[in-house]
Design an enzyme around this catalytic site. Structure first.
Site, PDB file in Angstrom:
ATOM      1  N   ASP A 197      -4.697  14.425  21.571  1.00  0.00           N
ATOM      2  CA  ASP A 197      -3.386  13.530  21.025  1.00  0.00           C
ATOM      3  C   ASP A 197      -3.855  14.160  19.598  1.00  0.00           C
ATOM      4  O   ASP A 197      -2.183  14.665  18.995  1.00  0.00           O
ATOM      5  CB  ASP A 197      -3.363  12.141  21.187  1.00  0.00           C
ATOM      6  CG  ASP A 197      -2.972  12.033  22.805  1.00  0.00           C
ATOM      7  OD1 ASP A 197      -2.538  13.158  22.934  1.00  0.00           O
ATOM      8  OD2 ASP A 197      -3.277  10.700  22.663  1.00  0.00           O
TER       9      ASP A 197
ATOM     10  N   ASN B  56      -5.313   9.121   1.080  1.00  0.00           N
ATOM     11  CA  ASN B  56      -5.676   8.470   2.810  1.00  0.00           C
ATOM     12  C   ASN B  56      -6.294   9.631   4.051  1.00  0.00           C
ATOM     13  O   ASN B  56      -7.393   9.229   3.793  1.00  0.00           O
ATOM     14  CB  ASN B  56      -4.846   6.721   3.295  1.00  0.00           C
ATOM     15  CG  ASN B  56      -4.522   6.151   2.615  1.00  0.00           C
ATOM     16  OD1 ASN B  56      -5.074   5.870   1.904  1.00  0.00           O
ATOM     17  ND2 ASN B  56      -4.079   5.331   3.586  1.00  0.00           N
TER      18      ASN B  56
ATOM     19  N   ASP C  23       0.822  -1.104   0.200  1.00  0.00           N
ATOM     20  CA  ASP C  23       0.146   0.285  -0.239  1.00  0.00           C
ATOM     21  C   ASP C  23       0.552   0.593   0.275  1.00  0.00           C
ATOM     22  O   ASP C  23       0.580   2.097  -0.948  1.00  0.00           O
ATOM     23  CB  ASP C  23      -0.984  -0.020   1.246  1.00  0.00           C
ATOM     24  CG  ASP C  23      -1.971  -1.136   1.181  1.00  0.00           C
ATOM     25  OD1 ASP C  23      -1.950  -1.237   0.153  1.00  0.00           O
ATOM     26  OD2 ASP C  23      -2.255  -1.569   2.214  1.00  0.00           O
ATOM     27  N   GLY C  24       2.113   1.597   0.597  1.00  0.00           N
ATOM     28  CA  GLY C  24       2.864   2.889   0.585  1.00  0.00           C
ATOM     29  C   GLY C  24       3.070   2.767  -0.189  1.00  0.00           C
ATOM     30  O   GLY C  24       3.906   4.203  -0.987  1.00  0.00           O
TER      31      GLY C  24
ATOM     32  N   TYR D 296      -5.561   4.821   9.225  1.00  0.00           N
ATOM     33  CA  TYR D 296      -5.505   5.373  10.513  1.00  0.00           C
ATOM     34  C   TYR D 296      -6.629   5.858  11.311  1.00  0.00           C
ATOM     35  O   TYR D 296      -6.927   5.350  12.515  1.00  0.00           O
ATOM     36  CB  TYR D 296      -4.191   6.700  10.563  1.00  0.00           C
ATOM     37  CG  TYR D 296      -4.050   7.195  11.776  1.00  0.00           C
ATOM     38  CD1 TYR D 296      -4.007   6.405  12.913  1.00  0.00           C
ATOM     39  CD2 TYR D 296      -3.550   8.502  11.202  1.00  0.00           C
ATOM     40  CE1 TYR D 296      -3.718   7.504  13.802  1.00  0.00           C
ATOM     41  CE2 TYR D 296      -2.843   8.739  12.319  1.00  0.00           C
ATOM     42  CZ  TYR D 296      -2.924   8.072  13.948  1.00  0.00           C
ATOM     43  OH  TYR D 296      -2.532   9.176  15.229  1.00  0.00           O
ATOM     44  N   ASN D 297      -7.848   6.271  10.507  1.00  0.00           N
ATOM     45  CA  ASN D 297      -8.979   6.425  11.268  1.00  0.00           C
ATOM     46  C   ASN D 297      -9.566   5.829  11.771  1.00  0.00           C
ATOM     47  O   ASN D 297     -10.379   5.669  12.517  1.00  0.00           O
ATOM     48  CB  ASN D 297     -10.063   7.040   9.583  1.00  0.00           C
ATOM     49  CG  ASN D 297     -11.250   7.346  10.012  1.00  0.00           C
ATOM     50  OD1 ASN D 297     -11.929   8.331  10.674  1.00  0.00           O
ATOM     51  ND2 ASN D 297     -12.263   6.854   9.826  1.00  0.00           N
ATOM     52  N   LEU D 298      -9.062   4.302  11.545  1.00  0.00           N
ATOM     53  CA  LEU D 298     -10.516   3.297  11.121  1.00  0.00           C
ATOM     54  C   LEU D 298      -9.676   2.470  13.134  1.00  0.00           C
ATOM     55  O   LEU D 298     -10.328   2.478  13.585  1.00  0.00           O
ATOM     56  CB  LEU D 298     -10.436   2.091  10.714  1.00  0.00           C
ATOM     57  CG  LEU D 298     -11.507   0.515  11.334  1.00  0.00           C
ATOM     58  CD1 LEU D 298     -12.269   0.651  11.365  1.00  0.00           C
ATOM     59  CD2 LEU D 298     -10.799  -0.055  10.156  1.00  0.00           C
ATOM     60  N   SER D 299      -8.533   2.488  13.241  1.00  0.00           N
ATOM     61  CA  SER D 299      -7.851   2.385  14.108  1.00  0.00           C
ATOM     62  C   SER D 299      -8.340   4.077  15.386  1.00  0.00           C
ATOM     63  O   SER D 299      -7.834   3.149  15.923  1.00  0.00           O
ATOM     64  CB  SER D 299      -6.158   2.360  14.046  1.00  0.00           C
ATOM     65  OG  SER D 299      -6.030   1.430  13.116  1.00  0.00           O
TER      66      SER D 299
ATOM     67  N   ALA E 286     -11.089   5.771   1.059  1.00  0.00           N
ATOM     68  CA  ALA E 286     -10.360   4.911   0.478  1.00  0.00           C
ATOM     69  C   ALA E 286      -9.770   4.618   1.375  1.00  0.00           C
ATOM     70  O   ALA E 286      -8.700   3.816   2.080  1.00  0.00           O
ATOM     71  CB  ALA E 286      -9.377   5.290  -0.764  1.00  0.00           C
TER      72      ALA E 286
END
Length: 260
Positions: free
Chosen positions: A149, A119, A46-47, A162-165, A157
């Site tokens: 924080d 993202n 993905d990166g 990170y959003n889900l985490s 997409a």
């Protein structure tokens, strides 16, 4: 008249796995130069896919990208191995449109940096001091002071990253929405984020920004000691990802919501 097949270009991540796969594919296919290609085949994770898409945005030479996963998660990629030929897979692939974010960050010293994000754009505290952020949406102050924080804006997409985490919502592709999600919020405690239309302009202002320094990250671009960040979607620079049928990004996003 016979249909002319699309010209394919091949790019690969510098990892050993991707380089080995590239060497194998170079022998078995005819490849076009990147500049003359109609479709780009990307080998990596993905990166690397994000890197390829960012390069397209910066050069304004946007073409559909078909990714083969030779990384870890591979959420934006297709399986590497298949019983079908690569040409067949590309010809049968389903296209998914992705609108990137445009970020403009101003530092405490007045330096302005702009960048794309596919993202998310995330603001993060730099020290042990809690960040204090003012959030403005479409010219109206929605939260005068968020102690946290950090906070992020995610595209559909990127909503499973990170959003889900950070306990943000998963957004279906085509929803034309953005997720605005706090990261470990302290005040106000009961604010868990918002879902915004993708034509919204979001402004973050760092309060007490010298005492409480804040950085911003747009995918892989970081700017430190920021005073203000502006974010909006940019559908005029739409990107296209290609996925095998039944394995498209919207199906993966849908499936994520039922994982236990």
């Amino acid at each position: 008249m016979p249909v002319t097949p699309p010209r394919l270009a091949l790019v690969a991540s510098p990892t050993d796995r991707a380089q080995e796969a590239e060497a194998e594919l170079r022998k078995s296919h005819d490849w076009a130069d990147l500049e003359q290609a109609d479709i780009v085949v990307a080998l990596g994770g993905d990166g690397f896919m994000l890197q390829v898409l960012h390069t397209m945005l910066e050069t304004e030479r946007v073409r559909p990208v078909y990714g083969l996963n030779l990384g870890t998660v591979g959420f934006l990629m297709n399986r590497h191995k298949s019983s079908r030929t690569l040409e067949e897979r590309v010809a049968r692939a389903r296209s998914i449109a992705v609108s990137p974010l445009w970020m403009e960050a101003t530092t405490n010293g007045g330096t302005v940096t702009t960048s794309w994000a596919i993202n998310e754009v995330s603001l993060l505290r730099e020290t042990r001091q809690t960040a204090k952020l003012e959030i403005v949406v479409n010219g109206k102050v929605r939260i005068p002071e968020l102690s946290c924080d950090g906070v992020l804006v995610a595209t559909p997409a990127g909503s499973t990253a990170y959003n889900l985490s950070a306990n943000g919502p998963i957004l279906p592709l085509g929803s034309k929405m953005l997720a605005l999600t706090p990261i470990s919020p302290f005040r106000p405690r009961r604010w868990h984020g918002a879902i915004l239309p993708d034509n919204a302009e979001i402004i973050f202002r760092a309060r007490e920004s010298v005492k409480r320094p804040v950085s911003v990250v747009a995918d892989q671009t970081e700017v430190r000691d920021i005073s203000e960040v502006r974010v909006r979607a940019w559908p005029e620079h739409e990107l296209t990802l290609l996925f095998d049928k039944g394995k498209s990004l919207d199906e993966r996003i849908f499936a994520e919501q039922f994982m236990v």
